[in-house]
Design a protein around this motif. Structure first.
Motif, PDB file in Angstrom:
ATOM      1  N   HIS A  18       5.259   8.121   4.365  1.00 44.17           N
ATOM      2  CA  HIS A  18       6.009   8.115   3.097  1.00 44.17           C
ATOM      3  C   HIS A  18       5.654   8.961   1.827  1.00 44.17           C
ATOM      4  N   LYS A  19       4.390   9.119   2.159  1.00 41.99           N
ATOM      5  CA  LYS A  19       3.452   9.759   0.944  1.00 41.99           C
ATOM      6  C   LYS A  19       3.942  11.178   0.457  1.00 41.99           C
ATOM      7  N   LEU A  20       4.672  11.863   1.492  1.00 46.52           N
ATOM      8  CA  LEU A  20       5.300  13.265   1.255  1.00 46.52           C
ATOM      9  C   LEU A  20       6.218  13.031   0.129  1.00 46.52           C
TER      10      LEU A  20
ATOM     11  N   ALA B  35       1.275  -3.609   1.608  1.00 46.10           N
ATOM     12  CA  ALA B  35       0.894  -3.129  -0.107  1.00 46.10           C
ATOM     13  C   ALA B  35      -0.374  -2.853  -0.112  1.00 46.10           C
ATOM     14  N   GLY B  36      -0.765  -1.505  -0.420  1.00 41.88           N
ATOM     15  CA  GLY B  36      -1.897  -1.086  -0.618  1.00 41.88           C
ATOM     16  C   GLY B  36      -2.027  -0.933  -2.057  1.00 41.88           C
ATOM     17  N   GLY B  37      -1.631   0.382  -2.760  1.00 38.44           N
ATOM     18  CA  GLY B  37      -1.432   0.385  -4.261  1.00 38.44           C
ATOM     19  C   GLY B  37      -0.222   0.094  -4.568  1.00 38.44           C
ATOM     20  N   GLY B  38       0.684  -0.176  -3.553  1.00 40.28           N
ATOM     21  CA  GLY B  38       2.111  -0.664  -3.806  1.00 40.28           C
ATOM     22  C   GLY B  38       3.308   0.268  -3.583  1.00 40.28           C
ATOM     23  N   SER B  39       2.989   1.701  -3.566  1.00 38.40           N
ATOM     24  CA  SER B  39       3.976   2.682  -3.976  1.00 38.40           C
ATOM     25  C   SER B  39       5.116   2.573  -2.720  1.00 38.40           C
ATOM     26  N   ASN B  40       4.904   2.255  -1.434  1.00 47.08           N
ATOM     27  CA  ASN B  40       6.100   2.128  -0.584  1.00 47.08           C
ATOM     28  C   ASN B  40       6.931   0.837  -0.773  1.00 47.08           C
ATOM     29  N   LEU B  41       6.107  -0.180  -1.087  1.00 47.52           N
ATOM     30  CA  LEU B  41       6.889  -1.500  -1.237  1.00 47.52           C
ATOM     31  C   LEU B  41       7.734  -1.291  -2.396  1.00 47.52           C
TER      32      LEU B  41
ATOM     33  N   LEU C 197       8.727   0.753   7.449  1.00 43.63           N
ATOM     34  CA  LEU C 197       7.567   1.237   8.659  1.00 43.63           C
ATOM     35  C   LEU C 197       7.153   2.495   7.897  1.00 43.63           C
ATOM     36  N   THR C 198       6.099   2.312   7.307  1.00 46.93           N
ATOM     37  CA  THR C 198       5.918   3.435   6.203  1.00 46.93           C
ATOM     38  C   THR C 198       5.266   4.688   7.163  1.00 46.93           C
ATOM     39  N   GLY C 199       4.686   4.387   8.429  1.00 50.59           N
ATOM     40  CA  GLY C 199       4.152   5.708   9.044  1.00 50.59           C
ATOM     41  C   GLY C 199       3.539   5.659  10.406  1.00 50.59           C
TER      42      GLY C 199
ATOM     43  N   GLY D  89      -1.532   9.366  -5.418  1.00 46.07           N
ATOM     44  CA  GLY D  89      -0.483   9.072  -4.289  1.00 46.07           C
ATOM     45  C   GLY D  89       0.124   7.676  -4.304  1.00 46.07           C
ATOM     46  N   SER D  90      -0.518   6.773  -5.280  1.00 42.96           N
ATOM     47  CA  SER D  90      -0.029   5.373  -5.109  1.00 42.96           C
ATOM     48  C   SER D  90      -0.112   4.767  -6.539  1.00 42.96           C
ATOM     49  N   VAL D  91      -0.033   3.521  -6.629  1.00 43.42           N
ATOM     50  CA  VAL D  91      -0.270   2.840  -7.735  1.00 43.42           C
ATOM     51  C   VAL D  91       0.471   3.024  -9.105  1.00 43.42           C
TER      52      VAL D  91
HETATM   53  C1  LIG Z   1      -0.772   5.016   2.001  1.00 44.24           C
HETATM   54  C2  LIG Z   1      -0.064   4.218   2.845  1.00 44.24           C
HETATM   55  C3  LIG Z   1       0.164   2.697   2.529  1.00 44.24           C
HETATM   56  C4  LIG Z   1      -0.133   2.053   1.524  1.00 44.24           C
HETATM   57  O1  LIG Z   1       0.245   2.698   0.172  1.00 44.24           O
HETATM   58  P1  LIG Z   1       1.327   2.107  -0.630  1.00 44.24           P
HETATM   59  O2  LIG Z   1       0.840   2.717  -1.997  1.00 44.24           O
HETATM   60  O3  LIG Z   1       0.843   0.474  -0.837  1.00 44.24           O
HETATM   61  O4  LIG Z   1       2.556   2.363  -0.127  1.00 44.24           O
HETATM   62  C5  LIG Z   1       1.063   2.372   3.629  1.00 44.24           C
HETATM   63  N1  LIG Z   1       1.424   2.881   4.899  1.00 44.24           N
HETATM   64  C6  LIG Z   1       0.932   4.011   5.171  1.00 44.24           C
HETATM   65  C7  LIG Z   1       1.425   4.692   6.233  1.00 44.24           C
HETATM   66  C8  LIG Z   1       0.261   4.726   4.180  1.00 44.24           C
HETATM   67  O5  LIG Z   1      -0.071   6.195   4.461  1.00 44.24           O
END
Ligand SMILES: *Cc1c(COP(=O)(O)O)cnc(C)c1O
Length: 452
Positions: free
Chosen positions: A115-117, A267-273, A416-418, A232-234
């Motif tokens: 999703h980062k794109l 949730a890593g930095g929280g951006s996709n969520l 499903l982020t990636g 890319g996040s947070v």
């Molecule tokens: C970076 C990443 C995450 C976690 O980042 P968030 O900012 O929490 O969304 C989750 N899934 C994939 C595939 C990522 O590349």
């Protein structure tokens, strides 16, 4: 008569979102402001200009504008990989024998694989608009570096990526992709910055951390003429851009009169969520609906479930502004056997505030349990999930199994982020039985908590 729901719902062009949704506009309690670490005062927009490009600094501090137009050039680029499909996981449902309906929004259908794109292309666009000379960033697992390299290639912007040394060594193909798109890549810590040299002097053998790579990328940006730093996040701006995920998912569900009872994201930095839940959280905050919202994190990096809600630095060398967030402390580094991403010490201030106010829940899973869910998902749905995404799969599967026990036909939506093609060494560890779980003790965690 109810319409038959297809395996894969693609939003028709006339329903594709043309604006991002800024969740902060509907939050009765706004996320706490970023603070200037020198003065302890809330940061003004101008104070962010040396670090961020101006429009992004503006978006970062904008708590009020509800909808923000997606620039035409960004919409045009989105068309190459969006709308992303919303899948109904019929085969997974059947395998589990659950009465629950499981949907997932799949963000892995682009070359960066995540999703980062969605945010990378927006950030590169604003940098180009401002006429900047180039950008710097960090990358951990490598997805963000890849996405930003793609975005910078599109706008012909020079990019320097500081990649956490451990990942740099373990994921040579990530490196090559980033270089293919024309970016310079430097393993962090490096001798190209004061922050990096300092960390190397103290710990010559360190494999680096995200916090350390951020310190280097920020320093490089502020000391290079015409350069700015992107993340890319947070940040609030990143959650804003990622709101396309939730807006599309909600519109696609509405086509079939569906609405989720539970929404789940890793949730890593929280951006996709934050992006996935944005329009559903809006319904919650405005009293229109009350879905459960669940953040899933690794037990080896448990910011929500075991961290503290406090002001903390976003990086190791303490050069960034202070953010109020759930944090494990800016010095925290997850154990070396932690395989996937989701290794950042802090959490989005927006999500932190919502979690603190009881608007959402969080759970933590051990990685072997997460990979079991990845196996099940690969074999039923035919998509190889990223380890990060597999955290959400684990929680969705457990939710569906609870429905099997109770007989409730809940509607579950997860992100499903990636895809996991660059994580095959982690898959291999799981498959050959060498993957272990390492959960930090309370003492280990407390040693890094921010003071005061
Ligand atoms: C970076 C990443 C995450 C976690 O980042 P968030 O900012 O929490 O969304 C989750 N899934 C994939 C595939 C990522 O590349």
């Amino acid at each position: 008569m109810a319409k038959q729901i297809p395996n894969r719902i693609l939003l028709p062009e006339n329903l594709v979102p043309q604006q991002w949704y800024n969740l902060r506009a509907d939050m009765p309690v706004k996320p706490a402001p970023l603070l200037n670490p020198g003065t302890g005062e809330p940061l003004k927009e101008e104070e962010l200009y040396p670090i961020f490009c101006q429009e992004l600094a503006h978006q970062e501090l904008d708590d009020d504008t509800r909808y923000i137009d997606i620039p035409a050039e960004v919409l045009e680029y989105y068309k190459t990989f969006r709308p992303s499909p919303l899948h109904r996981a019929y085969r997974l449902e059947k395998e589990l024998g659950t009465p629950a309906k499981i949907y997932f929004k799949f963000e892995g259908n682009n070359t960066s694989g995540s999703h980062k794109l969605n945010s990378a292309i927006a950030q590169a666009y604003y940098a180009k608009e401002q006429g900047l000379a180039g950008l710097t960033t960090e990358t951990g697992a490598g997805q963000w570096g890849t996405a930003l390299a793609m975005a910078c290639a599109h706008f012909k912007l020079p990019l320097t990526v500081y990649m956490v040394k451990g990942s740099y060594q373990q994921k040579p193909y990530r490196r090559s992709i980033i270089q293919t798109f024309g970016a310079e890549i430097i393993p962090s810590p490096s001798d190209t910055t004061n922050a990096g040299r300092g960390i190397l002097a103290a710990q010559p053998d360190t494999t680096g951390s995200l916090g350390c790579a951020i310190s280097e990328a920020v320093e490089k940006a502020v000391t290079s003429e015409g350069y700015r730093y992107v993340l890319g996040s947070v940040l609030n701006q990143v959650l804003l851009h990622q709101s396309v995920i939730g807006l599309e998912a909600k519109a696609a569900l509405e086509l079939y009169d569906e609405y989720p009872d539970v929404i789940i994201g890793c949730a890593g930095g929280g951006s996709n969520l934050g992006g996935l839940i944005a329009p559903f959280m809006q319904d919650k905050l405005t009293g229109k609906a009350d879905p459960r919202i669940v953040a899933v994190e690794p037990a080896s990096c448990p910011s929500f479930t075991r961290g503290v809600y406090a002001y903390d630095f976003c990086d190791t060398a303490k050069v960034t502004p202070l953010a109020k967030m759930y944090t494990l402390g800016s010095g925290f580094i997850p154990g070396a056997n932690h395989a996937g991403g989701l290794r950042y010490h802090g959490m989005s201030p927006i999500l932190s505030s919502l979690y603190h106010d009881g608007r959402m829940e969080a759970v933590a899973y051990e990685q072997t349990n997460v990979f079991k869910a990845a196996m099940l998902f690969s074999r039923t749905e035919g998509i190889l999930p990223a380890p990060e995404s597999s955290h959400a799969i684990r929680a969705a599967v457990d939710e569906a199994l609870k429905c099997k026990e109770s007989g409730e036909a809940k509607t579950i939506l997860f992100g499903l982020t990636g895809t996991g093609y660059f994580d095959m060494s982690a898959y291999e560890q799981f498959l050959n039985g060498s993957m272990t779980d390492q959960i930090p003790t309370d003492e280990e965690l407390q040693a890094n908590f921010p003071q005061g």
